[in-house]
Design a protein around this motif. Structure first.
Motif: not given
Length: 511
Positions: A78-80, A92-98, A100-103, A476-482
């Protein structure tokens, strides 16, 4: 392919004991598991050794939900940029955190992954303790060393996952009777953890036999090739290029493995434990015992539909970015990505149900319909989990050789890289031409791209990006909040910090 099972039950309730044996590949759809054993009729000395019931428990823990199923998939995939959470938006809200990097430190998957791997560590420590305290003076020394080597390999693997996911973790090398966090053992630095891992894997590599030395009924048992291969990855992760190249070369010249298995076959049931397989978690299922000795790894990722197309939960879907990363005509895309669009056809000739929730699914876990009918199940509990395969080792060799530089190493890097592309190309000379550049940076990028494509959806991508130092730019290039300096690692689970009374401290950025 169905594996025969031998089960025995020891004193520890935490050990789910299972040893997976194998039938011949040619009749994998016709075999059903035979033979269940208990502690009284376990076939020693005709079997393998007095420690096997405990070793088998450690192997069984590899199949557990917390070690190689949902938390593992979420943390590694998920994190890749290879995958998105999938399933449905609310699932799975926990999976969504993974994803979107909102962990947060209270994420349940983060805690489960920690617990699962420390349970594996404790199982390995228990084996080592049993060997050290064996009261039988007649136990052959060779059996003791082999048991120690298997345990230390599995412990090394567990710590390799822990250090890459959490960074600073406690090193525990004795049996503990309480939660690891209540044992008041402080965190070690990543450098200390890696040194510990290297010692375990070096012992395993020096003392295990090659795969061919084991009777085929013990297929899936850890061997020297697996130890050298995992050690190569440990060295590669640290940028120890010469050591990584040497360990990979040992595997490549062992005669135990090769690239002869077609890419399309590797992930089928008949591709299990093939010449491509180096470290593979064994799973099995029968109509009578459909789940007890299987793995949910496939079910979690399989197509989520209704009726005959309800194969699983639909998580871990290939991303648009991955779908667009393949070279024109690369057949690996079709074997990796299941397209649920109208008029598509599965690898077994089936037409997907209309209206599936996601446009893509992980095709590397798609199951054979004949096997589904045999087991009377669609969820794939019988599928093995490939954790390390030969093409990965070949590409590690190519990367290490290129990083070392020089004409000779560049030639070796190109040969290794192109051997993987040749296998993917098959008989179609019009696709995937050989890479010919001798420029180190251009070759570096070619090897990195090949790793992504060859190993897509196989849990290496995020760790590769981290060790290359490109993870923030890519994510960040694929829109993740890293956030650089934070999201390379998971948070230390808050539950574990609380149990330790604050002895464990949080990773940067999560306070």
């Amino acid at each position: 392919m169905l594996k025969n099972i031998k089960t025995s039950y020891g004193a520890m309730a935490l050990l789910a004991i299972a040893l997976f044996l194998s039938s011949c590949q040619k009749d994998f759809l016709d075999r059903i598991s035979q033979g269940e054993y208990n502690q009284d009729n376990y076939p020693y000395p005709e079997g393998a050794g007095p420690y096997d019931q405990f070793i088998n428990g450690a192997y069984a823990s590899l199949r557990s939900y917390d070690v190689t199923v949902f938390p593992f998939i979420a943390a590694t995939s998920f994190r890749s940029d290879d995958a998105d959470k999938g399933s449905t938006p609310a699932d799975s809200p926990d999976g969504l955190q993974m994803d979107n990097f909102t962990l947060t430190p209270t994420n349940g998957l983060v805690n489960a992954l920690w617990l699962g791997h420390y349970r594996l560590v404790n199982s390995c420590n228990f084996i080592l303790d049993r060997v050290a305290k064996d009261p039988n003076p007649n136990t052959p020394e060779a059996l003791k060393i082999d048991a120690q080597a298997q345990a230390r390999f599995l412990r090394g693997y567990a710590y390799f996952m822990l250090v890459r996911c959490y960074g600073r973790v406690p090193i525990i090398d004795t049996v503990i009777s309480t939660n690891v966090s209540q044992a008041n053992i402080p965190q070690s630095t990543p450098a200390q953890v890696y040194a510990f891992i290297e010692q375990d894997l070096q012992f395993a590599a020096n003392n295990l036999s090659p795969a061919s030395a084991y009777d085929r009924k013990f297929i899936g048992r850890i061997n020297s090739g697996a130890a050298h291969a995992l050690l190569a990855k440990v060295y590669l992760t640290q940028g120890k290029w010469a050591q990584a190249m040497n360990e990979a070369n040992i595997v490549m010249t062992s005669g135990e493995y090769n690239l002869s298995v077609p890419y399309a076959t590797i992930f089928n049931e008949e591709g299990e434990n093939s010449k491509e397989s180096i470290f593979e978690v064994q799973a099995t299922s029968t109509p009578a015992v459909p789940t007890d000795f299987g793995s949910q790894y496939t079910q979690v990722q399989s197509v989520r539909g209704v009726n005959d197309w309800n194969f699983g939960w639909g998580f871990n879907v290939p991303s648009t970015d991955l779908a667009n990363a393949y070279e024109p005509g690369d057949p690996r895309r079709r074997r990796t990505i299941f397209y649920s669009v109208p008029d598509s056809v599965t690898i077994f000739g089936e037409r997907p149900q209309a209206g599936l929730p996601n446009p893509r699914y992980n095709n590397k876990v798609y199951t054979n319909p004949a096997k589904r009918a045999l087991i009377n199940s669609r969820s794939g509990w019988w599928m093995n989990v490939r954790l390390l395969r030969y093409a990965d080792v070949v590409l590690m060799y190519a990367e290490a050789a290129n990083e070392l530089g020089g004409t000779e190493n560049t030639t070796k890097a190109l040969q290794a890289l192109n051997s993987v592309r040749a296998r993917a190309r098959g008989t179609n000379a019009n696709i995937l031409p050989n890479v010919t550049t001798t420029d180190q940076e251009l070759l570096r990028q070619a090897i990195r791209k090949e790793r992504r494509i060859e190993l897509a959806m196989e849990h290496d991508r995020f760790f590769d990006l981290v060790r290359w130092g490109t993870v923030a730019t890519v994510m960040q290039g694929v829109g993740k909040s890293f956030v650089p300096g934070k999201h390379e690692l998971l948070p230390i689970p808050q539950a574990q910090i609380d149990l330790s009374n604050g002895r464990l401290t949080q990773n940067p950025g999560y306070n």
